[in-house]
Design a protein around this motif. Sequence first.
Motif, PDB file in Angstrom:
ATOM      1  N   ASP A   6     -19.679  27.948 -16.645  1.00 41.77           N
ATOM      2  CA  ASP A   6     -19.923  28.796 -15.484  1.00 41.77           C
ATOM      3  C   ASP A   6     -18.832  28.519 -14.450  1.00 41.77           C
ATOM      4  O   ASP A   6     -18.708  27.385 -13.959  1.00 41.77           O
ATOM      5  CB  ASP A   6     -21.297  28.468 -14.903  1.00 41.77           C
ATOM      6  CG  ASP A   6     -21.724  29.425 -13.803  1.00 41.77           C
ATOM      7  OD1 ASP A   6     -20.853  29.910 -13.059  1.00 41.77           O
ATOM      8  OD2 ASP A   6     -22.933  29.671 -13.681  1.00 41.77           O
ATOM      9  N   PRO A  97     -24.758  45.466  -9.932  1.00 42.29           N
ATOM     10  CA  PRO A  97     -24.493  44.533 -11.022  1.00 42.29           C
ATOM     11  C   PRO A  97     -24.056  45.197 -12.324  1.00 42.29           C
ATOM     12  O   PRO A  97     -23.561  44.523 -13.226  1.00 42.29           O
ATOM     13  CB  PRO A  97     -25.828  43.802 -11.208  1.00 42.29           C
ATOM     14  CG  PRO A  97     -26.846  44.738 -10.669  1.00 42.29           C
ATOM     15  CD  PRO A  97     -26.194  45.527  -9.588  1.00 42.29           C
ATOM     16  N   LYS A  98     -24.222  46.508 -12.424  1.00 38.75           N
ATOM     17  CA  LYS A  98     -23.847  47.226 -13.645  1.00 38.75           C
ATOM     18  C   LYS A  98     -22.412  47.744 -13.573  1.00 38.75           C
ATOM     19  O   LYS A  98     -21.706  47.776 -14.595  1.00 38.75           O
ATOM     20  CB  LYS A  98     -24.796  48.401 -13.887  1.00 38.75           C
ATOM     21  CG  LYS A  98     -26.256  48.006 -14.052  1.00 38.75           C
ATOM     22  CD  LYS A  98     -27.141  49.245 -14.111  1.00 38.75           C
ATOM     23  CE  LYS A  98     -28.610  48.888 -14.147  1.00 38.75           C
ATOM     24  NZ  LYS A  98     -29.478  50.092 -14.070  1.00 38.75           N
ATOM     25  N   ALA A 141     -21.588  40.939 -12.583  1.00 34.52           N
ATOM     26  CA  ALA A 141     -22.299  41.540 -13.712  1.00 34.52           C
ATOM     27  C   ALA A 141     -23.013  40.513 -14.584  1.00 34.52           C
ATOM     28  O   ALA A 141     -23.431  40.827 -15.695  1.00 34.52           O
ATOM     29  CB  ALA A 141     -21.325  42.350 -14.565  1.00 34.52           C
ATOM     30  N   GLY A 142     -23.161  39.295 -14.088  1.00 37.02           N
ATOM     31  CA  GLY A 142     -23.930  38.301 -14.826  1.00 37.02           C
ATOM     32  C   GLY A 142     -23.125  37.140 -15.343  1.00 37.02           C
ATOM     33  O   GLY A 142     -23.617  36.374 -16.180  1.00 37.02           O
ATOM     34  N   GLY A 143     -21.918  36.965 -14.838  1.00 42.15           N
ATOM     35  CA  GLY A 143     -21.049  35.908 -15.336  1.00 42.15           C
ATOM     36  C   GLY A 143     -21.261  34.550 -14.722  1.00 42.15           C
ATOM     37  O   GLY A 143     -20.453  33.639 -14.936  1.00 42.15           O
ATOM     38  N   THR A 144     -22.329  34.388 -13.963  1.00 41.61           N
ATOM     39  CA  THR A 144     -22.623  33.088 -13.360  1.00 41.61           C
ATOM     40  C   THR A 144     -24.121  32.948 -13.153  1.00 41.61           C
ATOM     41  O   THR A 144     -24.831  33.947 -12.993  1.00 41.61           O
ATOM     42  CB  THR A 144     -21.908  32.934 -12.000  1.00 41.61           C
ATOM     43  OG1 THR A 144     -22.231  31.654 -11.435  1.00 41.61           O
ATOM     44  CG2 THR A 144     -22.323  34.024 -11.022  1.00 41.61           C
ATOM     45  N   SER A 145     -24.582  31.715 -13.158  1.00 44.50           N
ATOM     46  CA  SER A 145     -25.978  31.434 -12.827  1.00 44.50           C
ATOM     47  C   SER A 145     -26.071  30.714 -11.492  1.00 44.50           C
ATOM     48  O   SER A 145     -27.109  30.140 -11.156  1.00 44.50           O
ATOM     49  CB  SER A 145     -26.626  30.582 -13.928  1.00 44.50           C
ATOM     50  OG  SER A 145     -25.928  29.350 -14.082  1.00 44.50           O
ATOM     51  N   THR A 180     -24.978  41.835  -2.998  1.00 39.56           N
ATOM     52  CA  THR A 180     -25.223  40.737  -3.939  1.00 39.56           C
ATOM     53  C   THR A 180     -26.540  40.048  -3.614  1.00 39.56           C
ATOM     54  O   THR A 180     -27.324  39.724  -4.522  1.00 39.56           O
ATOM     55  CB  THR A 180     -24.058  39.739  -3.893  1.00 39.56           C
ATOM     56  OG1 THR A 180     -22.833  40.418  -4.194  1.00 39.56           O
ATOM     57  CG2 THR A 180     -24.252  38.605  -4.891  1.00 39.56           C
ATOM     58  N   SER A 183     -29.381  42.678  -4.631  1.00 43.38           N
ATOM     59  CA  SER A 183     -29.573  42.940  -6.058  1.00 43.38           C
ATOM     60  C   SER A 183     -30.046  41.712  -6.815  1.00 43.38           C
ATOM     61  O   SER A 183     -30.661  41.834  -7.878  1.00 43.38           O
ATOM     62  CB  SER A 183     -28.275  43.468  -6.680  1.00 43.38           C
ATOM     63  OG  SER A 183     -27.270  42.481  -6.655  1.00 43.38           O
ATOM     64  N   SER A 184     -29.779  40.534  -6.276  1.00 43.65           N
ATOM     65  CA  SER A 184     -30.178  39.287  -6.937  1.00 43.65           C
ATOM     66  C   SER A 184     -31.635  38.929  -6.686  1.00 43.65           C
ATOM     67  O   SER A 184     -32.170  38.013  -7.313  1.00 43.65           O
ATOM     68  CB  SER A 184     -29.296  38.139  -6.434  1.00 43.65           C
ATOM     69  OG  SER A 184     -29.548  37.902  -5.055  1.00 43.65           O
TER      70      SER A 184
END
Length: 251
Positions: A6, A97-98, A141-145, A180, A183-184
């Motif tokens: 990550d 995010p899309k 787009a989901g590349g991190t937690s 961000t 949407s999160s």
Amino acid sequence: MTALADPLAPLLALADVQDAVGQARAAADAAMRHRALRRQGGVVAAEISLRSAVASAALEGYAHDRELVRSGVVTDTVVQGCLRVAAALPSLVDTWPKAPRQVLARLHVLAARGSVPMDALGHPVDPSSGPRLDALAALVAGGTSAPPLVLAAVVHGELLALRPFAGVPGVVARAAARLTLMSSGFDPRGLIAPEVGHLAREPEYLGAAGAFATGTPDGVRSWLRHCAGAVSLGAASLEEVAEQTWTAPQS
């Protein structure tokens, strides 16, 4: 095959960052439990949207009295662009995010219409910024937690550093950061306006953004701490608005 690390994970190890993020989260959660939001959430949200827009315009150098903006007499193109952006955020939450780059282009069109030539709207001014924008889009787009506040701060800082759009890049950067958070799930109703906090600490905002752009650990740390503080101040503003709404005479 080894999973990719990550890219934002190391940021949580920077001194005081986790504590600052935790404090901001607690402040936001507490503010969003105010009793006024159960009955008058729409009124509160509208006021927060106005405050967000006025603060973002001021950070671009276009400061106007909030009551004059509310009354509709301020026709400044930057202020009007900030109002359009703030009003549009709820409709962009699901798309962000899309299709982050599509949303960034849309934000620029909304923010800069009337301020820059029509053929510049929605298009990066420097094609060389493309790879960094793509990398940022991948994170969104989901590349991190990483916690939402950390991701929002990175989105904000990167867009300020890149300045990919003509005219009002800061407006786009702040809107993207707020999207961000929305949407999160950190702030799904868009009730926290970090812009208010950035404006309250404007010298720190400018200095920390410059420090982030250096890419040094200390620079990134100062930016993350500033952004967490801005969220806490945004939460305080929400509580103020909610309390005023709750105690206002009912018609």
